[in-house]
Design an enzyme around this catalytic site. Sequence first.
Site, mmCIF file in Angstrom:
data_model
loop_
_atom_site.group_PDB
_atom_site.id
_atom_site.type_symbol
_atom_site.label_atom_id
_atom_site.label_comp_id
_atom_site.label_asym_id
_atom_site.label_seq_id
_atom_site.Cartn_x
_atom_site.Cartn_y
_atom_site.Cartn_z
ATOM 1 C CG ASP A 193 44.260 17.708 32.060
ATOM 2 O OD1 ASP A 193 44.240 16.562 32.542
ATOM 3 O OD2 ASP A 193 43.734 18.685 32.615
ATOM 4 C CG ASP A 198 48.914 21.840 30.134
ATOM 5 O OD1 ASP A 198 48.341 22.388 31.089
ATOM 6 O OD2 ASP A 198 48.304 21.285 29.204
#
Length: 259
Positions: A15, A13
């Site tokens: 963020d 991922d």
Amino acid sequence: MADRKPIESWLTDMDGVLIHEGVPIPGADAFIKKLRESGRPFLVLTNNSIYTPRDLHARLRRMGLEVPIENIWTSALATAKFLDDQRPNGSAYAIGEAGLTTALHDIGYILTDHEPDYVVLGETRTYSFEAMTKAVRLINDGARFICTNPDETGPSAEGPLPATGAVAALITKATGKQPYFAGKPNPLMMRTGLNTIGAHSESSAMIGDRMDTDVLAGIEAGMQTFLVLTGLTRPEQVENYPYRPSQVVDSIADLVDLI
């Protein structure tokens, strides 16, 4: 835990794992650098459908993270891949930004509000009542309802913002029709991402900061999962879920030596 194959490819991922509020998380640059030097397949994922991979490449580069365009996978790309598989050369009424409309154009979709095959809802900072009203009417007239991701809120410097999932709930309330969400935690996003880099789930790992999206999607896609504590999920919250990541680590810096 059962023996797993060595990790040959990585999905992470963005963020909360690599960056936080526009600033790289310590260790992110070393992780990306080592991945690139190793030659192992990898993808940086985001449920945010606003930006194109080219946009995200430029934004990450400004932060000192060199991620090639082909190593970025968004919920907009996953949505477009799903629609291309389901109904090639179709049509859609899209609510979203360039990340979504570009992905749909790239698969040959026509963007129209005249009897579209789909209403596709993505992320935007300017949801309009007019667009939502049009979406409701098109869905009531038979258009199929698709959403890029189920996130109900998104971050901003001023605080949480309503996001795709919240607007989808409004449209569902008005139409009685539930959307199909292409992004995390749907393992479809992981599987299509793995396919684009020629990777296999049993020898791949997913890194995320959220139990309810990143870890869940990784588990359901059959991957090893690593939860980092630099994002939304706190250590004491892990036990609240009926599933567990393969490993919990403080940050991405703790995973550099695993590459």
